[in-house]
Design a protein around this motif. Structure first.
Motif, PDB file in Angstrom:
ATOM      1  N   GLY A 251     -15.345   6.340 -15.740  1.00 53.49           N
ATOM      2  CA  GLY A 251     -15.756   7.513 -14.989  1.00 53.49           C
ATOM      3  C   GLY A 251     -15.020   8.739 -15.473  1.00 53.49           C
ATOM      4  O   GLY A 251     -14.313   8.693 -16.482  1.00 53.49           O
ATOM      5  N   THR A 252     -15.203   9.839 -14.766  1.00 56.68           N
ATOM      6  CA  THR A 252     -14.546  11.088 -15.136  1.00 56.68           C
ATOM      7  C   THR A 252     -13.263  11.206 -14.336  1.00 56.68           C
ATOM      8  O   THR A 252     -13.266  11.661 -13.187  1.00 56.68           O
ATOM      9  CB  THR A 252     -15.472  12.283 -14.865  1.00 56.68           C
ATOM     10  N   PHE A 253     -12.176  10.808 -14.952  1.00 51.38           N
ATOM     11  CA  PHE A 253     -10.890  10.725 -14.265  1.00 51.38           C
ATOM     12  C   PHE A 253     -10.487  12.066 -13.660  1.00 51.38           C
ATOM     13  O   PHE A 253      -9.990  12.119 -12.541  1.00 51.38           O
ATOM     14  CB  PHE A 253      -9.839  10.232 -15.258  1.00 51.38           C
ATOM     15  N   SER A 254     -10.722  13.142 -14.384  1.00 52.24           N
ATOM     16  CA  SER A 254     -10.270  14.455 -13.932  1.00 52.24           C
ATOM     17  C   SER A 254     -11.004  14.948 -12.689  1.00 52.24           C
ATOM     18  O   SER A 254     -10.564  15.926 -12.068  1.00 52.24           O
ATOM     19  CB  SER A 254     -10.431  15.484 -15.058  1.00 52.24           C
ATOM     20  N   SER A 255     -12.073  14.311 -12.313  1.00 50.46           N
ATOM     21  CA  SER A 255     -12.814  14.728 -11.126  1.00 50.46           C
ATOM     22  C   SER A 255     -12.273  14.088  -9.848  1.00 50.46           C
ATOM     23  O   SER A 255     -12.777  14.377  -8.759  1.00 50.46           O
ATOM     24  CB  SER A 255     -14.299  14.399 -11.272  1.00 50.46           C
ATOM     25  N   TYR A 256     -11.278  13.237  -9.986  1.00 42.79           N
ATOM     26  CA  TYR A 256     -10.701  12.541  -8.840  1.00 42.79           C
ATOM     27  C   TYR A 256      -9.305  13.069  -8.524  1.00 42.79           C
ATOM     28  O   TYR A 256      -8.451  13.154  -9.413  1.00 42.79           O
ATOM     29  CB  TYR A 256     -10.592  11.042  -9.111  1.00 42.79           C
ATOM     30  N   ALA A 257      -9.078  13.384  -7.256  1.00 44.29           N
ATOM     31  CA  ALA A 257      -7.705  13.529  -6.780  1.00 44.29           C
ATOM     32  C   ALA A 257      -7.125  12.119  -6.678  1.00 44.29           C
ATOM     33  O   ALA A 257      -7.845  11.173  -6.343  1.00 44.29           O
ATOM     34  CB  ALA A 257      -7.680  14.218  -5.434  1.00 44.29           C
ATOM     35  N   MET A 258      -5.847  11.997  -6.970  1.00 48.08           N
ATOM     36  CA  MET A 258      -5.253  10.662  -7.064  1.00 48.08           C
ATOM     37  C   MET A 258      -4.081  10.504  -6.116  1.00 48.08           C
ATOM     38  O   MET A 258      -3.438  11.489  -5.714  1.00 48.08           O
ATOM     39  CB  MET A 258      -4.780  10.396  -8.495  1.00 48.08           C
ATOM     40  N   GLY A 259      -3.785   9.266  -5.799  1.00 46.11           N
ATOM     41  CA  GLY A 259      -2.659   8.990  -4.924  1.00 46.11           C
ATOM     42  C   GLY A 259      -2.000   7.669  -5.260  1.00 46.11           C
ATOM     43  O   GLY A 259      -2.579   6.826  -5.957  1.00 46.11           O
ATOM     44  N   TRP A 260      -0.788   7.524  -4.779  1.00 42.03           N
ATOM     45  CA  TRP A 260      -0.049   6.264  -4.851  1.00 42.03           C
ATOM     46  C   TRP A 260       0.276   5.820  -3.427  1.00 42.03           C
ATOM     47  O   TRP A 260       0.697   6.628  -2.602  1.00 42.03           O
ATOM     48  CB  TRP A 260       1.250   6.428  -5.634  1.00 42.03           C
ATOM     49  N   PHE A 261       0.089   4.547  -3.184  1.00 39.89           N
ATOM     50  CA  PHE A 261       0.445   3.929  -1.917  1.00 39.89           C
ATOM     51  C   PHE A 261       1.261   2.677  -2.215  1.00 39.89           C
ATOM     52  O   PHE A 261       1.278   2.193  -3.347  1.00 39.89           O
ATOM     53  CB  PHE A 261      -0.821   3.540  -1.132  1.00 39.89           C
ATOM     54  N   ARG A 262       1.920   2.156  -1.188  1.00 39.19           N
ATOM     55  CA  ARG A 262       2.627   0.899  -1.356  1.00 39.19           C
ATOM     56  C   ARG A 262       2.496   0.075  -0.080  1.00 39.19           C
ATOM     57  O   ARG A 262       2.249   0.616   1.001  1.00 39.19           O
ATOM     58  CB  ARG A 262       4.093   1.144  -1.694  1.00 39.19           C
ATOM     59  N   GLN A 263       2.678  -1.217  -0.257  1.00 39.35           N
ATOM     60  CA  GLN A 263       2.504  -2.125   0.873  1.00 39.35           C
ATOM     61  C   GLN A 263       3.486  -3.276   0.771  1.00 39.35           C
ATOM     62  O   GLN A 263       3.678  -3.851  -0.309  1.00 39.35           O
ATOM     63  CB  GLN A 263       1.068  -2.658   0.916  1.00 39.35           C
ATOM     64  N   THR A 264       4.096  -3.605   1.912  1.00 45.01           N
ATOM     65  CA  THR A 264       4.950  -4.784   2.023  1.00 45.01           C
ATOM     66  C   THR A 264       4.283  -5.766   2.976  1.00 45.01           C
ATOM     67  O   THR A 264       3.433  -5.367   3.784  1.00 45.01           O
ATOM     68  CB  THR A 264       6.342  -4.399   2.534  1.00 45.01           C
TER      69      THR A 264
END
Length: 127
Positions: A27-40
């Motif tokens: 896909g078009t990576f630059s068209s997405y806002a991105m985030g990081w999450f974590r889970q325990t």
């Protein structure tokens, strides 16, 4: 739409550093806002960091502010999370996520604001 694959997780000592990567394809990576999450185990996914479409702006959870940085290279379709001064409480499975939304300034902190998720990469911080 993009597919996301995280890498770079592993075992690190308290106070050490680690860099996670999230590579996008299809896909078009630059068209997405991105985030990081974590889970325990037994807990909900927790917001870690957000970055805007072009990478100009970032936002971090208080628990990692000043220790983690996020960046992206749209030419390489890759998102990064630089983890410094890690603590045992940073131990988790880390997920990158992509958002289709285009409102606001593109810094999304809610799990429900993201549409596409990677499979996760495990980070273990030894004390």
């Amino acid at each position: 739409q993009v597919q996301l694959v995280e890498s770079g997780g592993g075992l690190v000592q308290t106070g050490g550093s680690l860099r996670l990567s999230c590579t996008a394809s299809g896909g078009t990576f630059s068209s997405y806002a991105m985030g990081w999450f974590r889970q325990t185990p037994g807990k909900r996914r927790e917001f870690v960091a957000a970055i805007t479409w072009g990478g100009e702006n970032t936002y971090f959870a208080d628990s990692v502010k000043g220790r983690f940085t996020a960046s992206r290279d749209n030419a390489k379709n890759t998102l990064y999370l630089e983890m410094n001064s890690v603590k045992p409480e940073d131990t988790a499975v880390y997920y990158c996520a992509a958002s289709n939304r285009d409102w606001g300034i593109g810094l999304y902190t809610g799990e429900d604001q993201y549409d596409i998720w990677g499979q996760g990469t495990r980070v273990t911080v030894s004390s």
